[in-house]
Motif scaffolding. Structure first.
Motif, mmCIF file in Angstrom:
data_model
loop_
_atom_site.group_PDB
_atom_site.id
_atom_site.type_symbol
_atom_site.label_atom_id
_atom_site.label_comp_id
_atom_site.label_asym_id
_atom_site.label_seq_id
_atom_site.Cartn_x
_atom_site.Cartn_y
_atom_site.Cartn_z
ATOM 1 N N PRO A 23 4.981 3.750 -4.523
ATOM 2 C CA PRO A 23 4.498 2.790 -3.180
ATOM 3 C C PRO A 23 3.673 1.778 -3.837
ATOM 4 N N ASP A 24 3.800 0.592 -3.231
ATOM 5 C CA ASP A 24 2.773 -0.348 -3.179
ATOM 6 C C ASP A 24 1.614 -0.193 -2.236
ATOM 7 N N ASN A 25 1.808 0.255 -1.177
ATOM 8 C CA ASN A 25 0.923 0.760 -0.332
ATOM 9 C C ASN A 25 1.436 1.592 0.815
ATOM 10 N N ILE A 26 0.454 2.311 1.575
ATOM 11 C CA ILE A 26 0.675 3.651 2.201
ATOM 12 C C ILE A 26 0.074 3.318 3.385
ATOM 13 N N PHE A 27 0.500 3.738 4.742
ATOM 14 C CA PHE A 27 -0.037 3.875 5.704
ATOM 15 C C PHE A 27 -0.134 5.260 6.374
ATOM 16 N N VAL A 62 0.894 -2.457 4.506
ATOM 17 C CA VAL A 62 0.567 -1.920 5.735
ATOM 18 C C VAL A 62 -0.653 -0.799 5.722
ATOM 19 N N ASN A 63 -1.324 -1.096 4.446
ATOM 20 C CA ASN A 63 -2.373 -0.220 4.255
ATOM 21 C C ASN A 63 -3.778 -1.066 4.730
ATOM 22 N N ASP A 64 -3.504 -2.190 4.750
ATOM 23 C CA ASP A 64 -4.697 -3.350 5.389
ATOM 24 C C ASP A 64 -4.774 -3.060 6.937
#
Ligand SMILES: *[C@@H]1O[C@H](CO)[C@@H](O)[C@H](O)[C@H]1NC(C)=O
Ligand SMILES: *[C@@H]1O[C@H](CO)[C@@H](O)[C@H](O)[C@H]1NC(C)=O
Ligand SMILES: *[C@@H]1O[C@H](CO)[C@@H](O)[C@H](O)[C@H]1NC(C)=O
Ligand SMILES: *[C@@H]1O[C@H](CO)[C@@H](O)[C@H](O)[C@H]1NC(C)=O
Length: 668
Positions: A23-27, A62-64
């Motif tokens: 994943p590039d980002n995780i929330f 989505v992590n931001d």
């Protein structure tokens, strides 16, 4: 004998060709079951429904969650007393929590949300940014289900309804024991006054809907379309079978005056035909998921299907043209069942009234009782909607969610395979004329073990995957998984760099810059630069030439591969060359079912430089040992020369090279 170990290893290698996704980002805000996703590209938001929460995340990361402009957390707590009562009446704590069931973006940017609060669904208008209520939530029945896991569907239709009033159309189950299956439109309200009463299909008549499982709904023009599978009434006398259907209703339908009062008079449906054609077609009758793609002259519905859940499971992807669907509903023959026990027959065209069922009329309340009686029993078309040859079909798996991205007039299809936690990526396009082509680009393995609830796409950018514990974000391109030029060139997100022999995410400059193979049109240049496709082995070796396309065929030196004992095509379309000999050297091509080359390998079995050994075992060992050294050393000619001078004959058989060891030595 050393054959069986080789076969075993190849089988493992052959099915293990999926590439792992990172994943590039995780929330995540804890393990709170991220069940529902909605992408709104316009506001760069990803809306996420989880237990007692709706989140707004920034779609590009989505992590931001650092700023209020990028992130909102709206809590959805139900009334504690109602929650307690919900649990007392036997529902699980999970079902008695508050859940976002439906979310739509209105043209004014506001959100329309249907939530289940302690199993009492409410509908509310929310501010898209703050997600605060814009007006008082109303309790509502028949729009979103209080229950998890029911296969329901709904579509928000803002324009084209009676008196231009926005509303939701749903395919749903209601009733105490969920015994009523229906397509429903709630009352149309203006200024808090009911202008038109609710509308539905007849749920006591199995001809209308027979235990349907809804998978999707869409509005196009003056119609709303529903996709579902149901028990086939036309097959009932022969046993229980499910068929997949598309149904259509007119947005402006107001029901009949006496007959079909408050019932959709324009409801018509047809079977979806996703099958492998042959003298006895093989049908995939269980639609699982559907996705709509608009193109210039038509709209396409891509859908995943599986076979009946019997011993033999197989799945496929087919696509249906809206023009074909409408043509069938507008001009096709109807079918009917003259009596409950008789077989279904085609209705003779001369019996169809001028006011044909399925047509939109200005006011359905003026339709004659006779015409409505006819419509009530003639809503199933005699013919099915053709889904073309399956774009892909696989054995032993069940396909689920399907998503489609339109890139440069090609359609990139993502299909989720739950049992393997994989996403298949395919490209499907229409060449000049009616020629339809497709290539299976890659198989991507998802990294997390949790059950996946929803998958969404931001076109050309990201896939979002929601599971029990998190929402993860992946680039759609994933070009680095392509190790061969052709597949890279066929992937509309990627281009191949000739000098580096690697696949990169496509940029506009690649189509004019030298040194890049940017698309399928220039894929022919792939074969002239063979970096990725040169395979060199030694006599006695085995090797796997990968293809990853089940419906592929192989050629050797441009001739079809005859049946040879030592050449084996694997379940995933690869070719295993066993016990290679010098005669196996040459060009191998893997072709898709329509003859397009997918992969090309130049196989060299290097047996030229060795002296004859005395026994077979010696032959293999000596050959390998010597030849591998040869291969290493010849990089530098002078070094090799010196070595060769000292070893002008092949060395003795080293002890560690026994037959058993050899069997593991597969060059892949
Ligand atoms: C998310 O962001 C935080 C800090 O902003 C960072 O520490 C973390 O590594 C990020 N996680 C992922 C998966 O990107
Ligand atoms: C909904 O559909 C899935 C497969 O598409 C099926 O496994 C499940 O049983 C269905 N749910 C219900 C409540 O029938
Ligand atoms: C479905 O399509 C196949 C292939 O085009 C055709 O042979 C078959 O007759 C069709 N079946 C039905 C029920 O329409
Ligand atoms: C492997 O190939 C060689 C020559 O091509 C042949 O002599 C030998 O019998 C083969 N080995 C097996 C185990 O089939």
């Amino acid at each position: 004998m050393w054959w069986p170990p080789i076969l075993l290893l190849i089988v493992i290698a052959g099915t293990g060709t999926a590439s792992s996704l990172q994943p590039d980002n995780i929330f995540s805000a804890g393990r709170i079951e991220y069940r529902k996703l909605l992408v709104d590209a316009k506001s760069a938001s990803l809306y996420v429904g989880a237990r007692d929460h709706i989140f707004r995340l920034w779609i590009y990361n989505v992590n931001d969650t650092s700023s209020e402009s990028l992130y909102t957390d709206r809590e959805l707590k139900g009334d504690p007393e109602e929650t307690a009562e919900c649990e007392r009446s036997g529902n699980s704590p999970s079902e008695c929590s508050s859940w976002l069931r439906l979310l739509f973006v209105q043209s004014d940017g506001a959100l329309l949300a249907c939530t289940s609060q302690a199993m009492r669904p409410h509908i509310a208008k929310l501010d898209a940014l703050t997600m605060r209520d814009r007006d008082v939530p109303q309790s509502i029945i028949g729009v979103c289900s209080p229950h998890h896991n029911l296969n329901t569907t709904a579509v928000f239709v803002e324009f084209g309804n009676p008196d231009g009033l926005p509303t939701i159309y749903s395919g749903i189950r209601t009733g105490l024991s969920l015994e009523n299956h229906l397509i429903y439109r709630p009352p149309l309200v203006f200024n808090n006054k009911e202008v038109h009463s609710s509308m539905r299909t007849i749920y006591t008549d199995s001809k209308w809907l027979n235990e349907p499982q809804f998978v999707g709904s869409f509005e196009v023009g003056q119609y709303v379309y529903f996709f579902f599978r149901e028990l086939a009434v036309e097959f009932e006398n022969c046993g229980r079978a499910a068929y997949s259907r598309v149904a259509r209703i007119c947005k402006n339908d107001l029901g009949g005056k006496n007959v079909l009062r408050q019932v959709f008079t324009s409801y018509v449906k047809a079977r979806l035909n996703c099958s492998i054609s042959s003298q006895f077609p093989f049908y995939f009758d269980h639609i699982q998921s559907v996705y709509k793609v608009d193109s210039e002259s038509d709209t396409f519905f891509y859908a995943s299907f599986s076979t009946a859940d019997s011993l033999f499971v197989a799945s496929a992807v087919c696509h249906f043209s809206l023009n074909n669907i409408n043509r069938l509903f507008d001009n096709g023959l109807f079918s009917e069942q003259p009596s409950v026990t008789s077989a279904w027959i085609q209705t003779p065209p001369e019996q169809v009234p001028n006011n044909r069922p399925g047509q939109c009329v200005s006011d359905s309340r003026h339709t004659s009782d006779a015409d409505l009686h006819f419509a009530k029993s003639h809503l199933l078309m005699a013919d099915s909607v053709p889904g073309g040859e399956p774009i892909i079909h696989q054995k032993d798996v069940q396909f689920s969610t399907i998503l489609v991205d339109k890139v440069d007039n090609k359609h990139v299809i993502f299909v989720y395979v739950p049992s393997r936690s994989e996403i298949l990526k395919l490209v499907h396009w229409r060449e000049s004329g009616a020629n339809v082509k497709s290539v299976h680009l890659s198989t991507l393995r998802l990294p997390f073990p949790e059950k996946i609830f929803d998958i969404a796409i931001l076109p050309s950018e990201y896939l979002f995957v929601a599971d029990e514990a998190r929402v993860s974000q992946y680039r759609v391109s994933q070009c680095e998984v392509h190790v061969d030029c052709r597949r890279c060139a066929f992937d509309p997100y990627c281009s191949w760099n000739i000098a580096r022999g690697m696949c990169f995410t496509k940029e506009a400059i690649h189509s004019t810059a030298v040194g890049w193979i940017p698309d399928a049109n220039s894929a022919d240049r792939c074969s002239s630069q063979g970096k990725a496709s040169d395979v060199k082995i030694y006599p006695g070796d085995a090797t796997l030439l990968r293809c990853d396309s089940e419906s592929s065929s192989w050629t050797f030196e441009k001739q079809p591969l005859g049946s040879k004992d030592h050449l084996i095509v694997t379940a995933t379309g690869g070719l295993v060359v066993m016990n290679a000999s010098v005669e196996d050297s040459g060009v191998y091509r893997c072709l898709s079912s329509d003859g397009t080359p997918i992969m090309e390998y130049r196989l060299t079995v290097d047996g030229a430089n060795c002296a004859q050994p005395r026994t077979l075992d010696q032959f293999r060992s000596v050959q390998r040992e010597w030849c591998k050294k040869y291969d290493t050393y010849k990089q530098s000619l002078s070094e090799w020369q010196a070595w060769h001078d000292r070893n002008s004959h092949c060395p003795r058989v080293p002890e560690q090279f026994t037959a058993g060891k050899l069997s593991n030595n597969i060059v892949i």
